[in-house]
Enzyme design. Sequence first.
Site, PDB file in Angstrom:
ATOM      1  N   ARG A  12       0.843  -1.176   0.000  1.00  0.00           N
ATOM      2  CA  ARG A  12       0.000   0.000   0.000  1.00  0.00           C
ATOM      3  C   ARG A  12       0.880   1.228   0.000  1.00  0.00           C
ATOM      4  O   ARG A  12       2.047   1.168   0.373  1.00  0.00           O
ATOM      5  CB  ARG A  12      -0.898  -0.016   1.225  1.00  0.00           C
ATOM      6  CG  ARG A  12      -0.125  -0.090   2.508  1.00  0.00           C
ATOM      7  CD  ARG A  12      -1.003  -0.506   3.646  1.00  0.00           C
ATOM      8  NE  ARG A  12      -1.980   0.511   3.921  1.00  0.00           N
ATOM      9  CZ  ARG A  12      -2.483   0.738   5.126  1.00  0.00           C
ATOM     10  NH1 ARG A  12      -2.095   0.011   6.146  1.00  0.00           N
ATOM     11  NH2 ARG A  12      -3.374   1.668   5.318  1.00  0.00           N
ATOM     12  N   ASP A 193       6.109   7.922  -0.416  1.00  0.00           N
ATOM     13  CA  ASP A 193       7.272   7.444  -1.165  1.00  0.00           C
ATOM     14  C   ASP A 193       8.160   6.512  -0.353  1.00  0.00           C
ATOM     15  O   ASP A 193       9.359   6.435  -0.586  1.00  0.00           O
ATOM     16  CB  ASP A 193       8.127   8.625  -1.673  1.00  0.00           C
ATOM     17  CG  ASP A 193       7.293   9.536  -2.546  1.00  0.00           C
ATOM     18  OD1 ASP A 193       6.383   9.032  -3.236  1.00  0.00           O
ATOM     19  OD2 ASP A 193       7.532  10.750  -2.510  1.00  0.00           O
ATOM     20  N   ARG A 194       7.568   5.871   0.635  1.00  0.00           N
ATOM     21  CA  ARG A 194       8.282   4.879   1.441  1.00  0.00           C
ATOM     22  C   ARG A 194       9.430   5.464   2.254  1.00  0.00           C
ATOM     23  O   ARG A 194      10.274   4.734   2.754  1.00  0.00           O
ATOM     24  CB  ARG A 194       8.815   3.727   0.567  1.00  0.00           C
ATOM     25  CG  ARG A 194       7.807   3.239  -0.402  1.00  0.00           C
ATOM     26  CD  ARG A 194       7.550   1.777  -0.263  1.00  0.00           C
ATOM     27  NE  ARG A 194       6.110   1.577  -0.353  1.00  0.00           N
ATOM     28  CZ  ARG A 194       5.468   0.563   0.174  1.00  0.00           C
ATOM     29  NH1 ARG A 194       6.126  -0.348   0.829  1.00  0.00           N
ATOM     30  NH2 ARG A 194       4.190   0.443   0.052  1.00  0.00           N
ATOM     31  N   LEU A 195       9.514   6.780   2.334  1.00  0.00           N
ATOM     32  CA  LEU A 195      10.553   7.344   3.183  1.00  0.00           C
ATOM     33  C   LEU A 195       9.981   7.451   4.603  1.00  0.00           C
ATOM     34  O   LEU A 195       9.637   8.522   5.077  1.00  0.00           O
ATOM     35  CB  LEU A 195      10.972   8.716   2.640  1.00  0.00           C
ATOM     36  CG  LEU A 195      12.414   9.113   2.954  1.00  0.00           C
ATOM     37  CD1 LEU A 195      13.406   8.018   2.559  1.00  0.00           C
ATOM     38  CD2 LEU A 195      12.756  10.408   2.246  1.00  0.00           C
ATOM     39  N   HIS A 196       9.870   6.293   5.203  1.00  0.00           N
ATOM     40  CA  HIS A 196       9.199   6.223   6.496  1.00  0.00           C
ATOM     41  C   HIS A 196      10.022   6.916   7.584  1.00  0.00           C
ATOM     42  O   HIS A 196      11.243   6.975   7.488  1.00  0.00           O
ATOM     43  CB  HIS A 196       8.980   4.761   6.889  1.00  0.00           C
ATOM     44  CG  HIS A 196       8.434   3.938   5.766  1.00  0.00           C
ATOM     45  ND1 HIS A 196       7.288   4.285   5.093  1.00  0.00           N
ATOM     46  CD2 HIS A 196       8.894   2.809   5.186  1.00  0.00           C
ATOM     47  CE1 HIS A 196       7.062   3.384   4.152  1.00  0.00           C
ATOM     48  NE2 HIS A 196       8.022   2.495   4.185  1.00  0.00           N
TER      49      HIS A 196
END
Length: 218
Positions: A12, A193-196
Amino acid sequence: MEAVPDLSRMRRDYETRGLREDDLAPTWVEQFDRWFADAVAAELPEPNAVVVATADADGAPDARIVLLKGYDEAGFVFVTSYASTKGAQLAVNPRAALVFPWHALQRQVRVTGRVERVGDAASDDLWDPRPRGAQLAAAASIQSTTVDSREELVERLRRLDAETGGEKLPRPAIWGGYRVVPDSVEFWQGGTDRLHDRLRFVRDDEEGGGWVVQRLAP
Ligand SMILES: Cc1cc2nc3c(=O)[nH]c(=O)nc-3n(C[C@H](O)[C@H](O)[C@H](O)COP(=O)(O)O)c2cc1C
């Protein structure tokens, strides 16, 4: 037989405000308070369900879910049988890791720390309000031992119920609370953008019992 689902497509996009240093509460317990309140407000099923990982004397890992019974600056408390597999592991290796998997909020909280028993008085306070059915089940079953059949357990429970009919059940000596005293608490927030974001409070003995906050690469 149903086709195996394509797990590679089960992903997701995380879109949240993220977790920035400026948003972080000054202490891990205040930050946990905020996120726990969010988890309750979001009506997550069992927001206090937490994975507890332990390891045996050889270092072999093990994990299971328990329900968190409380938390404060001193740590995170859950109840269980001291005679269970986890109890035996904690007796030889009193350290644990916790994971709160709050998927719907795109969050997880990870804790590592040493583990101690909460003491008899505190365990009594956790035992007393339990419904009689839960007390009977805890007293009649020696958690994590093998049993010949379900009927055997039902029969033990029935006998204990009859023997103690109406009376308050005393807390079995092997039942009680553990406290995980954290030396690190990490707050993970899924980001765009998955830059958690990962911000971790780490106990810093150099700082005289203080804590430092570290940002970790996702
Ligand atoms: C949602 C959920 C909550 C649970 N809560 C507890 C709990 O609070 N205490 C407990 O001892 N076991 C709880 N269990 C059962 C444990 O996962 C586990 O089966 C049990 O503690 C025995 O673990 P052990 O053999 O590793 O000691 C829970 C299981 C689930 C799925």
